[in-house]
Design a protein around this motif. Structure first.
Motif, PDB file in Angstrom:
ATOM      1  N   ARG A   1     -84.590  -0.558  21.565  1.00 12.98           N
ATOM      2  CA  ARG A   1     -83.274   0.058  21.778  1.00 12.98           C
ATOM      3  C   ARG A   1     -82.192  -0.773  21.109  1.00 12.98           C
ATOM      4  O   ARG A   1     -82.207  -2.009  21.222  1.00 12.98           O
ATOM      5  CB  ARG A   1     -83.039   0.124  23.294  1.00 12.98           C
TER       6      ARG A   1
ATOM      7  N   LEU B   1     -78.825   7.527  29.583  1.00  8.78           N
ATOM      8  CA  LEU B   1     -79.141   6.143  29.926  1.00  8.78           C
ATOM      9  C   LEU B   1     -79.494   6.011  31.408  1.00  8.78           C
ATOM     10  O   LEU B   1     -79.517   7.001  32.142  1.00  8.78           O
ATOM     11  CB  LEU B   1     -77.936   5.247  29.589  1.00  8.78           C
TER      12      LEU B   1
ATOM     13  N   THR C   1     -91.218  13.661  22.990  1.00  9.99           N
ATOM     14  CA  THR C   1     -90.674  13.367  24.319  1.00  9.99           C
ATOM     15  C   THR C   1     -90.020  14.619  24.906  1.00  9.99           C
ATOM     16  O   THR C   1     -90.310  15.011  26.042  1.00  9.99           O
ATOM     17  CB  THR C   1     -89.675  12.197  24.250  1.00  9.99           C
TER      18      THR C   1
ATOM     19  N   GLY D   1     -79.189  13.344  22.129  1.00 11.84           N
ATOM     20  CA  GLY D   1     -79.814  12.634  21.013  1.00 11.84           C
ATOM     21  C   GLY D   1     -81.183  13.215  20.761  1.00 11.84           C
ATOM     22  O   GLY D   1     -81.394  14.427  20.933  1.00 11.84           O
TER      23      GLY D   1
ATOM     24  N   ASN E   1     -90.940  12.035  30.941  1.00  9.60           N
ATOM     25  CA  ASN E   1     -90.701  11.703  29.525  1.00  9.60           C
ATOM     26  C   ASN E   1     -91.900  11.003  28.873  1.00  9.60           C
ATOM     27  O   ASN E   1     -91.765  10.392  27.807  1.00  9.60           O
ATOM     28  CB  ASN E   1     -89.394  10.910  29.361  1.00  9.60           C
TER      29      ASN E   1
ATOM     30  N   ASP F   1     -86.348   4.174  20.412  1.00 14.33           N
ATOM     31  CA  ASP F   1     -85.682   4.460  21.685  1.00 14.33           C
ATOM     32  C   ASP F   1     -84.219   4.753  21.327  1.00 14.33           C
ATOM     33  O   ASP F   1     -83.936   5.196  20.210  1.00 14.33           O
ATOM     34  CB  ASP F   1     -85.848   3.270  22.651  1.00 14.33           C
TER      35      ASP F   1
ATOM     36  N   ASN G   1     -80.806   4.928  19.863  1.00 11.61           N
ATOM     37  CA  ASN G   1     -80.207   4.475  18.596  1.00 11.61           C
ATOM     38  C   ASN G   1     -81.191   3.898  17.586  1.00 11.61           C
ATOM     39  O   ASN G   1     -80.777   3.196  16.647  1.00 11.61           O
ATOM     40  CB  ASN G   1     -79.087   3.450  18.846  1.00 11.61           C
TER      41      ASN G   1
ATOM     42  N   GLN H   1     -77.690  16.007  29.946  1.00 12.06           N
ATOM     43  CA  GLN H   1     -76.820  14.851  29.673  1.00 12.06           C
ATOM     44  C   GLN H   1     -77.449  14.002  28.574  1.00 12.06           C
ATOM     45  O   GLN H   1     -78.577  13.522  28.738  1.00 12.06           O
ATOM     46  CB  GLN H   1     -76.642  13.985  30.926  1.00 12.06           C
TER      47      GLN H   1
END
Ligand code: NAD
Length: 421
Positions: free
Chosen positions: A79, A300, A195, A225, A347, A151, A153, A222
């Protein structure tokens, strides 16, 4: 932003340990095993220099944590985020251990992260940071030791740089050292979507159990990405109406439904969902409390807390993100009859197809997309069915059931291997 303030106040590592403790009590785990499984096996912190475009040098901090390796090599994403901490990475590594166990793939849990806001770096700077970080953690990573993946970004390009850097350092091409690579480098068909696809497979199973008609369901997501974007697109393809979407800038709401493809195209151009024509702008906090049937947190950790859990109206919460719900919030949701598909199950499609990718790389034999998705569906539906069965039999929440299955499998592997020396 409200969500960021909440997230900053709660330590995900404490959440992860609390969740484990609860499962340990249910399983009546021995005190020795509890001590072993409660802590990560290895934690590496690195501070490393990167040359910036203007010629100056910046020092960044990164981590790689391996939680438990009893069932196989460590597996877990990398990440890039300005709020990454060692405790967050420890929590994510522990969750990976349980996730691999709940879907029955032969990996232990790992995770990595760099404390950086990549949006403030040029592409060349991100490449430099990735290559140096890979070199710094190469004392841990290897195809049979510890295999990173994307993960928050990070993406297929990041994995390509990691694979290339590792390969340059060892002197031969080692595709199996990371997963989530571009297909041209030995990546698996279907990995980018895996995922989100797994999230939707598990929602389909949950809807069947709850007798919910997806064609009549309104969904809020929410985080828009990789995981949130794919989940939104595929749940819309199942006939559901996506009424709310969000990213780090804020959320959009349209009770009659949003055209997910049009929002994806908007984000390509504007880098945020905000400003999407015809939608009302709301906050991320408001999005979680929308009048909808299915809520998919895909951003997150620690977004659903004791402060807002009571206001959540969705009947089903599908945890696409890792650790979006605190233990206190969990209790409230359970009491209010909300059906939570826990993160370690919901996930797990990403790590499952990562496992498929690793197998394909090691065998130098590549599968078509139909085969990948069919095998993914098989793994997800089987894991969902075992978790549901445990939940009904033991009269516990789906989270506790998933933890009981996973922790038992890891505990069995750990104890049967014995204590060395
Ligand atoms: P990503 O970087 O592609 O997307 C993250 C999204 O969350 C972005 O839209 C970002 O704008 C948004 N976001 C960031 N901060 C936010 C905030 N405070 N409020 C609302 N939105 C915010 O990352 P991703 O890979 O989609 O990962 C999302 C979640 O899914 C993470 O929890 C990650 O650990 C988890 N996950 C990812 C994978 C994978 O294969 N990528 C696998 C399993 C779990």
């Amino acid at each position: 932003m409200a969500t960021q303030t909440i997230a900053a106040a709660i330590n995900p590592w404490h959440v992860a340990q609390q969740q484990f403790d609860l499962a340990a009590v249910h399983l009546n785990l021995s005190p020795g095993l509890r001590k072993v499984l409660r802590e990560p096996k290895r934690e590496l912190t690195v501070h490393f220099p990167v040359k910036m475009d203007d010629g100056t040098v910046e020092v960044f901090t990164g981590y790689r944590v391996q939680h438990n390796l009893s069932r196989g090599p460590a597996k877990g994403g990398i990440r890039y985020h300005q709020d990454v901490t060692l405790d967050e990475v420890k929590a994510l590594a522990m969750w990976m251990t349980w996730k691999c166990a709940v879907v029955g793939i032969p990996f232990g849990g790992g995770k990595g992260g760099v404390r950086v806001d990549p949006k403030k770096l040029s592409l060349r700077e991100v490449e430099g940071l990735t290559r140096r970080f890979t070199t710094e953690i190469s004392i841990l990573i290897a195809p049979d030791r510890d295999i990173p993946a994307p993960d928050v970004n990070t993406n297929a390009q990041t994995m390509a740089w990691m694979m290339d850097t590792y390969s340059m350092n060892v002197g031969y091409t080692a595709p199996a050292v990371v997963t989530g690579k571009p297909v041209a480098l030995g990546g698996s068909e279907g990995r980018t979507e895996a995922t989100g696809r797994g999230v939707v497979y598990s929602i389909v199973e949950a809807a069947r159990h709850l007798d919910m008609d997806l064609g009549k369901c309104r969904v809020a997501v929410q985080g828009f990405g990789n995981v949130g974007g794919v989940s939104a697109r595929l749940i819309a393809a199942e006939g559901a109406t996506v009424v709310g979407l969000s990213d780090w800038m804020g959320a959009i709401y349209r009770p009659q439904g949003l055209d997910v493809d049009a929002v994806l195209a908007w984000v390509q151009e504007h880098r945020t969902v905000m400003g999407f024509p015809g939608a009302r702008e709301i906050t991320n906090g408001e999005l979680l409390e929308l009048d909808c049937d299915i809520l998919i947190p895909a951003a997150l950790e620690t977004q659903i807390t004791a402060a807002n859990a009571g206001k959540i109206r969705a009947r089903m919460i599908a945890e696409a993100a890792n650790g979006p719900t605190t233990p206190e919030a969990d209790e409230i949701l359970h009491k209010n009859g909300r059906f939570v598909i826990p993160d370690i199950l919901c996930n797990a499609g990403g790590v499952t197809v990562s496992y498929f990718e690793w197998v394909q790389d090691l065998e130098r034999d590549f599968w078509n997309i139909g085969h990948v998705n069919e095998k993914l569906r098989e793994v997800m539906t089987k894991a969902f069915a075992s978790t549901l069965e445990m939940s009904l039999k033991q009269e516990v929440s789906m989270r506790t059931a998933a933890y009981m299955l996973a922790v038992q499998r890891v505990a069995d592997a750990t104890s049967v291997r014995g204590l060395y020396p």
